[in-house]
Design a protein around this motif. Structure first.
Motif, PDB file in Angstrom:
ATOM      1  N   SER A 191     -41.143 -16.737 -48.734  1.00  0.00           N
ATOM      2  CA  SER A 191     -40.658 -17.231 -47.445  1.00  0.00           C
ATOM      3  C   SER A 191     -40.596 -18.750 -47.395  1.00  0.00           C
ATOM      4  CB  SER A 191     -41.539 -16.711 -46.307  1.00  0.00           C
ATOM      5  OG  SER A 191     -42.892 -17.113 -46.483  1.00  0.00           O
ATOM      6  N   THR A 192     -41.251 -19.436 -48.351  1.00  0.00           N
ATOM      7  CA  THR A 192     -41.187 -20.892 -48.430  1.00  0.00           C
ATOM      8  C   THR A 192     -39.971 -21.393 -49.196  1.00  0.00           C
ATOM      9  OG1 THR A 192     -42.647 -20.757 -50.365  1.00  0.00           O
ATOM     10  CG2 THR A 192     -43.680 -21.226 -48.229  1.00  0.00           C
ATOM     11  N   ASP A 193     -39.185 -20.469 -49.755  1.00  0.00           N
ATOM     12  CA  ASP A 193     -37.980 -20.870 -50.476  1.00  0.00           C
ATOM     13  C   ASP A 193     -36.995 -21.528 -49.506  1.00  0.00           C
ATOM     14  OD1 ASP A 193     -35.093 -20.300 -51.593  1.00  0.00           O
ATOM     15  OD2 ASP A 193     -36.438 -20.030 -53.295  1.00  0.00           O
ATOM     16  N   HIS A 194     -36.296 -22.545 -49.979  1.00  0.00           N
ATOM     17  CA  HIS A 194     -35.372 -23.292 -49.123  1.00  0.00           C
ATOM     18  C   HIS A 194     -34.299 -22.384 -48.519  1.00  0.00           C
ATOM     19  CE1 HIS A 194     -32.949 -26.573 -47.571  1.00  0.00           C
ATOM     20  NE2 HIS A 194     -31.898 -26.082 -48.214  1.00  0.00           N
ATOM     21  N   ALA A 195     -33.882 -21.352 -49.260  1.00  0.00           N
ATOM     22  CA  ALA A 195     -32.855 -20.450 -48.733  1.00  0.00           C
ATOM     23  C   ALA A 195     -33.300 -19.802 -47.428  1.00  0.00           C
ATOM     24  CB  ALA A 195     -32.536 -19.376 -49.765  1.00  0.00           C
ATOM     25  N   LEU A 196     -34.614 -19.574 -47.278  1.00  0.00           N
ATOM     26  CA  LEU A 196     -35.136 -18.948 -46.060  1.00  0.00           C
ATOM     27  C   LEU A 196     -35.562 -19.987 -45.029  1.00  0.00           C
ATOM     28  CD1 LEU A 196     -37.098 -15.986 -47.657  1.00  0.00           C
ATOM     29  CD2 LEU A 196     -35.052 -15.848 -46.228  1.00  0.00           C
ATOM     30  N   THR A 197     -36.252 -21.038 -45.440  1.00  0.00           N
ATOM     31  CA  THR A 197     -36.691 -22.029 -44.451  1.00  0.00           C
ATOM     32  C   THR A 197     -35.495 -22.715 -43.791  1.00  0.00           C
ATOM     33  OG1 THR A 197     -36.934 -23.718 -46.186  1.00  0.00           O
ATOM     34  CG2 THR A 197     -38.893 -22.426 -45.596  1.00  0.00           C
ATOM     35  N   PRO A 202     -37.285 -24.890 -37.539  1.00  0.00           N
ATOM     36  CA  PRO A 202     -38.623 -25.224 -37.026  1.00  0.00           C
ATOM     37  C   PRO A 202     -39.146 -24.148 -36.073  1.00  0.00           C
ATOM     38  CG  PRO A 202     -37.105 -27.089 -36.820  1.00  0.00           C
ATOM     39  CD  PRO A 202     -36.276 -25.897 -37.181  1.00  0.00           C
ATOM     40  N   GLY A 203     -40.463 -23.976 -36.080  1.00  0.00           N
ATOM     41  CA  GLY A 203     -41.092 -23.044 -35.149  1.00  0.00           C
ATOM     42  C   GLY A 203     -41.056 -21.595 -35.570  1.00  0.00           C
ATOM     43  N   ALA A 204     -40.454 -21.291 -36.714  1.00  0.00           N
ATOM     44  CA  ALA A 204     -40.381 -19.903 -37.169  1.00  0.00           C
ATOM     45  C   ALA A 204     -41.743 -19.443 -37.677  1.00  0.00           C
ATOM     46  CB  ALA A 204     -39.332 -19.759 -38.274  1.00  0.00           C
ATOM     47  N   TYR A 205     -41.921 -18.133 -37.716  1.00  0.00           N
ATOM     48  CA  TYR A 205     -43.170 -17.576 -38.227  1.00  0.00           C
ATOM     49  C   TYR A 205     -42.899 -16.311 -39.023  1.00  0.00           C
ATOM     50  CZ  TYR A 205     -42.926 -14.514 -34.053  1.00  0.00           C
ATOM     51  OH  TYR A 205     -42.530 -13.624 -33.077  1.00  0.00           O
ATOM     52  N   ALA A 206     -43.886 -15.933 -39.816  1.00  0.00           N
ATOM     53  CA  ALA A 206     -43.803 -14.716 -40.623  1.00  0.00           C
ATOM     54  C   ALA A 206     -44.792 -13.695 -40.080  1.00  0.00           C
ATOM     55  CB  ALA A 206     -44.114 -15.023 -42.082  1.00  0.00           C
ATOM     56  N   ILE A 207     -44.400 -12.430 -40.108  1.00  0.00           N
ATOM     57  CA  ILE A 207     -45.297 -11.327 -39.768  1.00  0.00           C
ATOM     58  C   ILE A 207     -45.548 -10.551 -41.047  1.00  0.00           C
ATOM     59  CG2 ILE A 207     -45.672  -9.277 -38.366  1.00  0.00           C
ATOM     60  CD1 ILE A 207     -43.543 -10.387 -36.420  1.00  0.00           C
ATOM     61  N   LEU A 208     -46.763 -10.614 -41.539  1.00  0.00           N
ATOM     62  CA  LEU A 208     -47.107  -9.938 -42.791  1.00  0.00           C
ATOM     63  C   LEU A 208     -47.262  -8.438 -42.555  1.00  0.00           C
ATOM     64  CD1 LEU A 208     -47.835 -12.960 -43.361  1.00  0.00           C
ATOM     65  CD2 LEU A 208     -49.564 -12.085 -44.937  1.00  0.00           C
ATOM     66  N   THR A 209     -46.757  -7.662 -43.473  1.00  0.00           N
ATOM     67  CA  THR A 209     -46.911  -6.214 -43.396  1.00  0.00           C
ATOM     68  C   THR A 209     -48.280  -5.813 -43.947  1.00  0.00           C
ATOM     69  OG1 THR A 209     -45.874  -5.940 -45.570  1.00  0.00           O
ATOM     70  CG2 THR A 209     -44.426  -5.850 -43.631  1.00  0.00           C
ATOM     71  N   GLY A 210     -48.586  -4.531 -43.837  1.00  0.00           N
ATOM     72  CA  GLY A 210     -49.858  -4.024 -44.346  1.00  0.00           C
ATOM     73  C   GLY A 210     -50.638  -3.313 -43.258  1.00  0.00           C
ATOM     74  N   PRO A 211     -51.894  -2.977 -43.538  1.00  0.00           N
ATOM     75  CA  PRO A 211     -52.694  -2.195 -42.574  1.00  0.00           C
ATOM     76  C   PRO A 211     -52.886  -2.899 -41.228  1.00  0.00           C
ATOM     77  CG  PRO A 211     -53.716  -2.210 -44.742  1.00  0.00           C
ATOM     78  CD  PRO A 211     -52.613  -3.195 -44.806  1.00  0.00           C
ATOM     79  N   LEU A 212     -52.956  -4.242 -41.237  1.00  0.00           N
ATOM     80  CA  LEU A 212     -53.128  -5.009 -40.003  1.00  0.00           C
ATOM     81  C   LEU A 212     -52.099  -6.126 -39.972  1.00  0.00           C
ATOM     82  CD1 LEU A 212     -57.028  -5.297 -39.901  1.00  0.00           C
ATOM     83  CD2 LEU A 212     -55.594  -3.844 -38.441  1.00  0.00           C
ATOM     84  N   ALA A 215     -49.302 -12.475 -37.701  1.00  0.00           N
ATOM     85  CA  ALA A 215     -48.298 -13.538 -37.724  1.00  0.00           C
ATOM     86  C   ALA A 215     -48.925 -14.833 -38.206  1.00  0.00           C
ATOM     87  CB  ALA A 215     -47.709 -13.730 -36.330  1.00  0.00           C
ATOM     88  N   VAL A 216     -48.170 -15.564 -39.039  1.00  0.00           N
ATOM     89  CA  VAL A 216     -48.599 -16.880 -39.526  1.00  0.00           C
ATOM     90  C   VAL A 216     -47.403 -17.814 -39.448  1.00  0.00           C
ATOM     91  CG1 VAL A 216     -50.352 -15.917 -41.073  1.00  0.00           C
ATOM     92  CG2 VAL A 216     -48.037 -16.335 -41.938  1.00  0.00           C
ATOM     93  N   PRO A 217     -47.628 -19.119 -39.250  1.00  0.00           N
ATOM     94  CA  PRO A 217     -46.503 -20.060 -39.210  1.00  0.00           C
ATOM     95  C   PRO A 217     -45.733 -20.035 -40.537  1.00  0.00           C
ATOM     96  CG  PRO A 217     -48.522 -21.089 -38.420  1.00  0.00           C
ATOM     97  CD  PRO A 217     -48.921 -19.792 -39.034  1.00  0.00           C
ATOM     98  N   LEU A 218     -44.422 -20.189 -40.424  1.00  0.00           N
ATOM     99  CA  LEU A 218     -43.584 -20.279 -41.615  1.00  0.00           C
ATOM    100  C   LEU A 218     -43.491 -21.745 -42.016  1.00  0.00           C
ATOM    101  CD1 LEU A 218     -41.701 -18.917 -43.648  1.00  0.00           C
ATOM    102  CD2 LEU A 218     -39.824 -19.255 -42.025  1.00  0.00           C
ATOM    103  N   ARG A 219     -44.014 -22.048 -43.199  1.00  0.00           N
ATOM    104  CA  ARG A 219     -44.066 -23.440 -43.644  1.00  0.00           C
ATOM    105  C   ARG A 219     -43.093 -23.664 -44.787  1.00  0.00           C
ATOM    106  NH1 ARG A 219     -48.376 -25.399 -41.043  1.00  0.00           N
ATOM    107  NH2 ARG A 219     -50.100 -23.998 -40.528  1.00  0.00           N
ATOM    108  N   ALA A 220     -42.461 -24.822 -44.773  1.00  0.00           N
ATOM    109  CA  ALA A 220     -41.526 -25.184 -45.845  1.00  0.00           C
ATOM    110  C   ALA A 220     -42.305 -25.509 -47.110  1.00  0.00           C
ATOM    111  CB  ALA A 220     -40.687 -26.370 -45.414  1.00  0.00           C
TER     112      ALA A 220
END
Length: 220
Positions: A191-197, A202-212, A215-220
């Motif tokens: 998610s830190t790849d330039h194609a995605l950032t 600005p202000g975007a975030y990631a929601i990690l999958t898994g048992p729980l 959300a974490v901030p999306l950082r370049a």
């Protein structure tokens, strides 16, 4: 609970721990990049042999989601099949499973870059679908708002208890939402790849999958 609830462009959504998206108000389930038949396609094109069970596993996980949420509509966000020939080569048992999952509900196949044409599995085949404030398509488009897409297979790494954990993830900004790949044999783009950032801004975030899911901030 195995989901993360969030608001996106006026829609109240659930990012499921499996990597699927559920819109309760519309009873709409969204999955992206199933890549059914990938092992068959790799054997046919490159002679690389993988255990040929990924389609069975992907469909079993989708079956469990449908049983749990009972969606009125399922939207597959493109690259549902690894290519058109892989779709035609599905074993009969897996074709029957897919037919059972599709029965009695609206099923929408969004065209992807791996499967640009219609297949003989029924359902509705569209380049994109707009429902209320949201538009569903395979690849993100510049300037879009309320866009839900796939294609990039995003994954995010976070430190956890002295080690780094990497998981498929949803990416969310004010205007667009990118889903992780649902298929068993699918890699991912950090998610830190330039194609995605550059897409998310600005202000975007990631929601990690898994048992729980979290959300974490999306950082370049």
């Amino acid at each position: 609970m195995n989901f993360y609830a969030f608001s996106f462009c006026g829609a109240e959504l659930l990012a499921l721990g499996t990597g699927a998206l559920f819109w309760p108000a519309e009873r709409l389930l969204v999955v992206s990049d199933l890549h059914l038949g990938k092992s068959e396609r790799m054997a046919r094109r490159s002679r690389q042999l993988l255990p040929p069970y990924e389609t069975r596993d992907t469909l079993a996980r989708l079956d469990a989601l449908i049983a749990l949420h009972d969606p009125a509509c399922v939207v597959c966000l493109g690259d549902s099949f690894d290519d058109l020939d892989a779709g035609h080569a599905l074993p009969e048992a897996e074709v029957m499973t897919l037919s059972r999952l599709m029965a009695g509900r609206n099923w929408v196949w969004i065209e992807g870059n791996h499967d640009p044409g219609p297949l003989e599995f029924g359902g509705t085949h569209l380049s994109e679908l707009t429902t209320g404030p949201l538009t569903f398509r395979h690849i993100a488009q510049e300037g879009a708002r309320g866009e839900v897409s796939g294609h990039y297979h995003p994954k995010t790494s976070v430190p956890l208890r002295g080690r780094v954990v990497t998981r498929p993830s949803f990416l969310v900004s004010e205007t667009r939402l990118i889903l992780p790949a649902f298929g068993t044999y699918t890699g991912g783009l950090r998610s830190t790849d330039h194609a995605l950032t550059s897409l998310m801004g600005p202000g975007a975030y990631a929601i990690l999958t898994g048992p729980l899911p979290c959300a974490v901030p999306l950082r370049a």
